[in-house]
Write a protein that holds these residues in place. Structure first.
Motif, PDB file in Angstrom:
ATOM      1  N   ASN A   1      42.095  45.154  37.550  1.00 44.98           N
ATOM      2  CA  ASN A   1      43.042  44.045  37.563  1.00 44.98           C
ATOM      3  C   ASN A   1      42.262  42.741  37.585  1.00 44.98           C
ATOM      4  OD1 ASN A   1      44.619  41.873  39.061  1.00 44.98           O
ATOM      5  ND2 ASN A   1      46.233  43.388  38.722  1.00 44.98           N
ATOM      6  N   TRP A   2      42.498  41.878  36.586  1.00 40.47           N
ATOM      7  CA  TRP A   2      41.708  40.661  36.455  1.00 40.47           C
ATOM      8  C   TRP A   2      41.941  39.695  37.609  1.00 40.47           C
ATOM      9  CZ3 TRP A   2      41.361  38.732  30.681  1.00 40.47           C
ATOM     10  CH2 TRP A   2      40.582  39.642  29.975  1.00 40.47           C
ATOM     11  N   HIS A   3      43.101  39.667  38.173  1.00 40.76           N
ATOM     12  CA  HIS A   3      43.371  38.733  39.267  1.00 40.76           C
ATOM     13  C   HIS A   3      42.468  39.034  40.461  1.00 40.76           C
ATOM     14  CE1 HIS A   3      47.703  37.920  37.601  1.00 40.76           C
ATOM     15  NE2 HIS A   3      46.752  37.430  36.844  1.00 40.76           N
ATOM     16  N   TRP A   4      42.409  40.309  40.845  1.00 36.22           N
ATOM     17  CA  TRP A   4      41.539  40.685  41.957  1.00 36.22           C
ATOM     18  C   TRP A   4      40.071  40.536  41.575  1.00 36.22           C
ATOM     19  CZ3 TRP A   4      42.939  41.176  46.797  1.00 36.22           C
ATOM     20  CH2 TRP A   4      44.278  41.466  47.101  1.00 36.22           C
ATOM     21  N   PHE A   5      39.743  40.946  40.352  1.00 39.67           N
ATOM     22  CA  PHE A   5      38.350  40.903  39.914  1.00 39.67           C
ATOM     23  C   PHE A   5      37.818  39.477  39.927  1.00 39.67           C
ATOM     24  CE2 PHE A   5      35.154  40.513  36.543  1.00 39.67           C
ATOM     25  CZ  PHE A   5      34.260  41.508  36.914  1.00 39.67           C
ATOM     26  N   PHE A   6      38.556  38.535  39.333  1.00 37.19           N
ATOM     27  CA  PHE A   6      38.096  37.153  39.295  1.00 37.19           C
ATOM     28  C   PHE A   6      38.013  36.564  40.696  1.00 37.19           C
ATOM     29  CE2 PHE A   6      38.599  37.168  34.770  1.00 37.19           C
ATOM     30  CZ  PHE A   6      37.813  36.123  34.314  1.00 37.19           C
ATOM     31  N   GLY A   7      38.981  36.859  41.533  1.00 30.77           N
ATOM     32  CA  GLY A   7      38.956  36.320  42.897  1.00 30.77           C
ATOM     33  C   GLY A   7      37.713  36.745  43.658  1.00 30.77           C
ATOM     34  N   ILE A   8      37.387  38.040  43.594  1.00 29.43           N
ATOM     35  CA  ILE A   8      36.228  38.557  44.330  1.00 29.43           C
ATOM     36  C   ILE A   8      34.928  37.998  43.761  1.00 29.43           C
ATOM     37  CG2 ILE A   8      34.921  40.648  44.849  1.00 29.43           C
ATOM     38  CD1 ILE A   8      37.611  42.134  44.940  1.00 29.43           C
ATOM     39  N   VAL A   9      34.804  38.014  42.432  1.00 29.38           N
ATOM     40  CA  VAL A   9      33.550  37.584  41.812  1.00 29.38           C
ATOM     41  C   VAL A   9      33.331  36.085  41.976  1.00 29.38           C
ATOM     42  CG1 VAL A   9      32.242  37.489  39.660  1.00 29.38           C
ATOM     43  CG2 VAL A   9      33.598  39.502  40.174  1.00 29.38           C
ATOM     44  N   ILE A  10      34.381  35.279  41.928  1.00 29.63           N
ATOM     45  CA  ILE A  10      34.222  33.834  42.116  1.00 29.63           C
ATOM     46  C   ILE A  10      33.724  33.527  43.522  1.00 29.63           C
ATOM     47  CG2 ILE A  10      35.514  31.671  42.368  1.00 29.63           C
ATOM     48  CD1 ILE A  10      37.183  32.569  39.948  1.00 29.63           C
ATOM     49  N   VAL A  11      34.287  34.189  44.527  1.00 28.61           N
ATOM     50  CA  VAL A  11      33.819  33.996  45.907  1.00 28.61           C
ATOM     51  C   VAL A  11      32.364  34.440  46.035  1.00 28.61           C
ATOM     52  CG1 VAL A  11      34.115  34.720  48.305  1.00 28.61           C
ATOM     53  CG2 VAL A  11      36.122  34.174  46.909  1.00 28.61           C
ATOM     54  N   LEU A  12      32.038  35.571  45.419  1.00 30.93           N
ATOM     55  CA  LEU A  12      30.656  36.072  45.465  1.00 30.93           C
ATOM     56  C   LEU A  12      29.711  35.110  44.759  1.00 30.93           C
ATOM     57  CD1 LEU A  12      28.801  38.453  46.231  1.00 30.93           C
ATOM     58  CD2 LEU A  12      29.333  39.467  44.005  1.00 30.93           C
ATOM     59  N   PHE A  13      30.136  34.583  43.610  1.00 33.56           N
ATOM     60  CA  PHE A  13      29.310  33.663  42.834  1.00 33.56           C
ATOM     61  C   PHE A  13      29.037  32.387  43.631  1.00 33.56           C
ATOM     62  CE2 PHE A  13      29.074  30.406  39.310  1.00 33.56           C
ATOM     63  CZ  PHE A  13      27.791  30.752  38.915  1.00 33.56           C
ATOM     64  N   ALA A  14      30.064  31.840  44.269  1.00 34.06           N
ATOM     65  CA  ALA A  14      29.900  30.623  45.062  1.00 34.06           C
ATOM     66  C   ALA A  14      28.961  30.872  46.236  1.00 34.06           C
ATOM     67  CB  ALA A  14      31.252  30.127  45.552  1.00 34.06           C
ATOM     68  N   SER A  15      29.081  32.030  46.852  1.00 32.18           N
ATOM     69  CA  SER A  15      28.230  32.348  48.007  1.00 32.18           C
ATOM     70  C   SER A  15      26.771  32.501  47.600  1.00 32.18           C
ATOM     71  CB  SER A  15      28.726  33.631  48.683  1.00 32.18           C
ATOM     72  OG  SER A  15      30.069  33.504  49.091  1.00 32.18           O
ATOM     73  N   LEU A  16      26.536  33.210  46.498  1.00 31.68           N
ATOM     74  CA  LEU A  16      25.157  33.426  46.047  1.00 31.68           C
ATOM     75  C   LEU A  16      24.501  32.133  45.570  1.00 31.68           C
ATOM     76  CD1 LEU A  16      25.533  36.813  44.128  1.00 31.68           C
ATOM     77  CD2 LEU A  16      24.429  36.432  46.342  1.00 31.68           C
ATOM     78  N   SER A  17      25.306  31.166  45.127  1.00 35.04           N
ATOM     79  CA  SER A  17      24.742  29.886  44.690  1.00 35.04           C
ATOM     80  C   SER A  17      24.043  29.170  45.841  1.00 35.04           C
ATOM     81  CB  SER A  17      25.851  28.992  44.120  1.00 35.04           C
ATOM     82  OG  SER A  17      26.450  29.579  42.985  1.00 35.04           O
ATOM     83  N   LEU A  18      24.463  29.459  47.052  1.00 33.86           N
ATOM     84  CA  LEU A  18      23.872  28.797  48.224  1.00 33.86           C
ATOM     85  C   LEU A  18      22.467  29.293  48.533  1.00 33.86           C
ATOM     86  CD1 LEU A  18      26.992  28.732  50.577  1.00 33.86           C
ATOM     87  CD2 LEU A  18      26.039  26.833  49.272  1.00 33.86           C
ATOM     88  N   THR A  19      22.060  30.420  47.931  1.00 35.40           N
ATOM     89  CA  THR A  19      20.708  30.916  48.201  1.00 35.40           C
ATOM     90  C   THR A  19      19.640  29.956  47.677  1.00 35.40           C
ATOM     91  OG1 THR A  19      20.747  32.217  46.151  1.00 35.40           O
ATOM     92  CG2 THR A  19      21.467  33.319  48.172  1.00 35.40           C
ATOM     93  N   GLN A  20      20.014  29.042  46.773  1.00 37.56           N
ATOM     94  CA  GLN A  20      19.054  28.044  46.299  1.00 37.56           C
ATOM     95  C   GLN A  20      18.584  27.141  47.432  1.00 37.56           C
ATOM     96  OE1 GLN A  20      21.628  26.372  43.249  1.00 37.56           O
ATOM     97  NE2 GLN A  20      20.430  27.331  41.631  1.00 37.56           N
ATOM     98  N   LEU A  21      19.371  27.043  48.494  1.00 40.47           N
ATOM     99  CA  LEU A  21      18.978  26.218  49.637  1.00 40.47           C
ATOM    100  C   LEU A  21      17.710  26.746  50.294  1.00 40.47           C
ATOM    101  CD1 LEU A  21      22.491  25.647  51.280  1.00 40.47           C
ATOM    102  CD2 LEU A  21      21.153  23.997  49.958  1.00 40.47           C
TER     103      LEU A  21
END
Length: 524
Positions: free
Chosen positions: A351-371
C-alpha cells in the motif's frame, strides 16, 4: 531529483531481457492510401508495426489498424537499453571536474554554486515543450531521432565551449545550461520510448522496462563516476575532462541509428494538430488520477536540501579530493540501484500510503546522520571521515531510491493512451519545477545561515531544518493512489489542472527571478 536529479524490473533479471517481449508476430504492409488513414497521434513512432497473429483489436481511430498490438522488436528494446546505459555512463563523468571547476577555477561560493545549479537546471523544466514539439512538429517526417541528434549536438558543443573559453561564472552558467538542455532533450526521447512501451506491460510487470533502464543507467553511472575521478590520476585537468566527455557522448550514435522509426506522412493541418494535442493534454491533466499525484510530486520536490553545502564541506573542510568524491558517488550509485531493485522485488505490491509514510520518516531521520560528520563525532569513535561518509551514504541513497521508484512508475502509469509523451514530460516538468524552487530555497538558506567556502558553523542548522521540513509532506500522502490497480472511475477538475500549471509556470518564474538577482550580486 535531479536533478535533479529530480525519477523500473528486477535487477537480477537484467541479463534475461531479450525475452521480455514476445516478438513472433507477422508484419503488416501498408499501402500509401492505407497509411494516410492512420492518425499520426495514434501511432507509436518508434515501434515496429508488428501485429499479433490473432489480428484482434482496432486502432482508436477505428481505421482497422490494430493499435495495442504494435510491439517493439528485441533489437528495438536492446537499443533503448543501450541508450540508457550510455547516458548513465557519460552523464556523471564530468561531475567531479565540474565541482572543482566551480570551486577552483570560478572561485564560486556555495550560494553562487547553488544559484548556478538553479539556472542551469531550468532546462529540466522544459521537458513538456520539447516533448510536445517532437509530437506535433516532425523533422523530415520523424519525431524522435532528429531531436535526439539535436540534443546530442547541443551537449557536445557546450562542453567544447567550457573547455576552450576563459572561465567566468556567467559564461560557465550559460554553457552548462545549454549542455543540460541537450542532455534533457536526449533524456525526453528515451523517456518517450519507455512510456510508449508500458502499454504492452501487464499489471504484474508494470514498470519492468522502466526499472531495468534506470538500474542499467545507475550501474553504468558507477563506471562514469569512477572514470571522472580516476582520470585525474593521469594528470588530466578539468578542461581536458570536458573534451573527453564531449567525445564519449558520440557512443550514442550507432544505437540511435539502429532505432527504427515510422516516418510520419505530411499533414497540412499543423495548427489543428497542435490544437487537438493541446486539448488532449489539458483534458488528461484534469483527471484526478493525474493532477493529484502531480501536486504531491511538486510538494515533495519543493523542500530544500543541504547537498551543495555538504559537497563544499567535503572539499574544503574535510579535504576530500577528486578520487574520494568519486568513491562517495560510486557508493551512491550502487545504493541507488540496490534501492530500485529492492522496491521492485519486495515492495511494489505494498500500500503506497503506508509505504511512503514509513520511508519518508526514515529518510528524514537518516538525513540527520550528516551531523556526525559536521561535528566530527566520528573521529572520537575512531572512524575516519571518508569511511564514515562511505558508510552513511548507502542508508540515505537506498531510502531515496525507495521513494523515487514509485514516483517514476506512477508518472508513467498515470499517462492516458494517446498523450503519453507530452503528459509524462509535463508531470516530469512539474517535478523539476518543484526541485527548482527547492534549489532556490536552498541557496537562500545557505546564504542566510552564513555558509561560505570557508565558514560552515551554520551547516548543522541547515541539515536539521531540511530534515524536519520533509515531514511536512506526510498529510499530503492521501493525494496518491493506494496502488496502481485503483478504480478507473474518472473525476475531473479544471481548477486542479489549473493549479498544476500555475505551480509549474509560477515556480519556474520565481526561481529564475530570484537566481538572476542573487547572481547579479556576485562578481565573476
Amino acid at each position: 531529483m535531479q536533478s535533479p536529479q529530480h525519477g523500473v524490473m528486477e535487477a537480477q533479471e537484467i541479463g534475461k531481457q531479450a525475452k521480455i517481449l514476445d516478438t513472433d508476430a507477422d508484419a503488416v504492409l501498408l499501402t500509401a492510401s492505407d497509411a494516410q488513414k492512420i492518425d499520426i497521434q495514434e501511432e507509436a513512432p518508434l515501434l515496429n508495426p508488428d501485429v499479433s497473429k490473432s489480428g484482434k483489436g482496432k486502432s482508436p481511430s477505428g481505421k482497422g489498424v490494430p493499435a495495442q498490438s504494435l510491439r517493439p522488436s528485441n533489437t528495438q528494446i536492446w537499443c533503448i537499453r543501450m541508450l540508457w546505459f550510455i547516458l548513465g555512463a557519460t552523464n556523471p563523468f564530468p561531475g567531479v571536474a565540474l565541482r572543482f571547476f566551480q570551486v577552483n577555477d570560478l572561485k564560486a561560493s556555495p550560494h553562487v554554486q547553488a544559484v548556478m545549479g538553479v539556472l542551469t537546471g531550468i532546462a529540466w523544466n522544459l521537458k513538456m515543450p520539447v516533448a510536445f514539439t517532437s509530437d506535433v512538429v516532425p523533422i523530415m517526417g520523424y519525431r524522435r531521432k532528429p531531436y535526439l541528434f539535436f540534443g546530442l549536438a547541443m551537449y557536445i558543443m557546450s562542453y567544447f565551449g567550457l573547455a576552450l573559453l576563459p572561465p567566468a561564472v556567467v559564461t560557465a552558467t550559460t554553457l552548462i545550461g545549454f549542455a543540460t538542455l541537450g542532455q534533457m532533450t536526449m533524456g525526453v526521447m528515451c523517456d518517450t520510448l519507455i512510456v510508449e512501451n508500458m502499454r504492452h506491460e501487464t499489471d504484474e510487470n508494470k514498470g519492468r522496462l522502466q526499472t531495468e533502464c534506470w538500474i542499467l543507467m545507475t550501474l553504468a553511472g558507477i563506471g562514469g563516476t569512477l572514470g571522472g575521478g580516476f582520470v585525474f590520476y593521469l594528470g588530466v585537468g578539468n578542461r581536458q575532462v570536458f573534451v573527453i566527455n564531449a567525445l564519449a557522448k558520440l557512443a550514442i550514435l550507432p544505437f540511435a541509428f539502429l532505432l527504427t522509426e515510422n516516418r510520419v506522412l505530411p499533414r497540412t493541418e499543423s495548427e489543428s494538430r497542435v490544437r487537438d494535442r493541446t486539448a488532449e493534454v489539458w483534458g488528461a491533466l484534469q483527471d484526478s488520477r493525474v493532477w493529484k499525484p502531480s501536486l504531491f510530486i511538486f510538494l515533495f520536490s519543493v523542500f530544500p536540501n543541504p547537498g551543495t553545502a555538504m559537497t563544499n564541506f567535503y572539499i574544503n573542510e574535510l579535504g576530500f579530493n577528486e578520487q574520494e568524491l568519486s568513491y562517495i558517488a560510486v557508493v551512491a550509485s550502487v545504493s541507488g540501484a540496490a534501492g530500485m531493485g529492492i522496491y521492485y522485488r519486495y515492495f511494489r505490491g505494498f500500500n503506497w500510503h503506508w509505504f511512503f509514510g514509513i520511508v519518508i520518516v526514515l529518510f528524514a531521520s537518516l538525513s540527520l546522520t550528516q551531523l556526525i560528520l559536521v561535528f566530527h563525532i566520528n573521529r572520537s569513535w575512531g572512524i575516519p571521515d571518508l569511511a564514515f561518509a562511505l558508510g552513511d551514504e548507502p542508508l540515505v541513497d537506498i531510502t531515496c531510491a525507495l521513494l523515487a521508484m514509485p514516483i517514476l512508475i506512477l508518472i508513467a502509469a498515470i499517462c492516458p493512451a494517446g498523450v503519453e509523451s507530452s503528459l509524462y514530460a509535463l508531470v516530469s516538468s512539474v517535478q523539476m519545477a518543484g526541485s527548482t524552487v527547492g534549489g532556490t530555497i536552498s541557496a537562500i538558506l545557505i546564504e542566510k545561515f552564513g555558509i561560505t567556502l570557508t565558514e560552515y558553523s551554520g551547516l548543522w542548522r541547515l541539515i536539521i531544518l531540511c530534515a524536519a521540513v520533509k515531514l511536512l509532506i506526510l498529510p499530503a500522502i492521501p493525494m496518491l493512489p493506494a496502488n496502481l490497480s485503483i478504480s478507473r472511475d474518472i473525476e475531473t477538475s479544471k481548477s486542479g489542472a489549473g493549479l498544476i500549471l500555475i505551480l509549474l509556470v509560477g515556480g519556474i518564474g520565481w526561481s529564475v527571478g530570484q537566481s538572476i538577482y542573487m547572481l547579479a550580486q556576485t562578481k565573476d
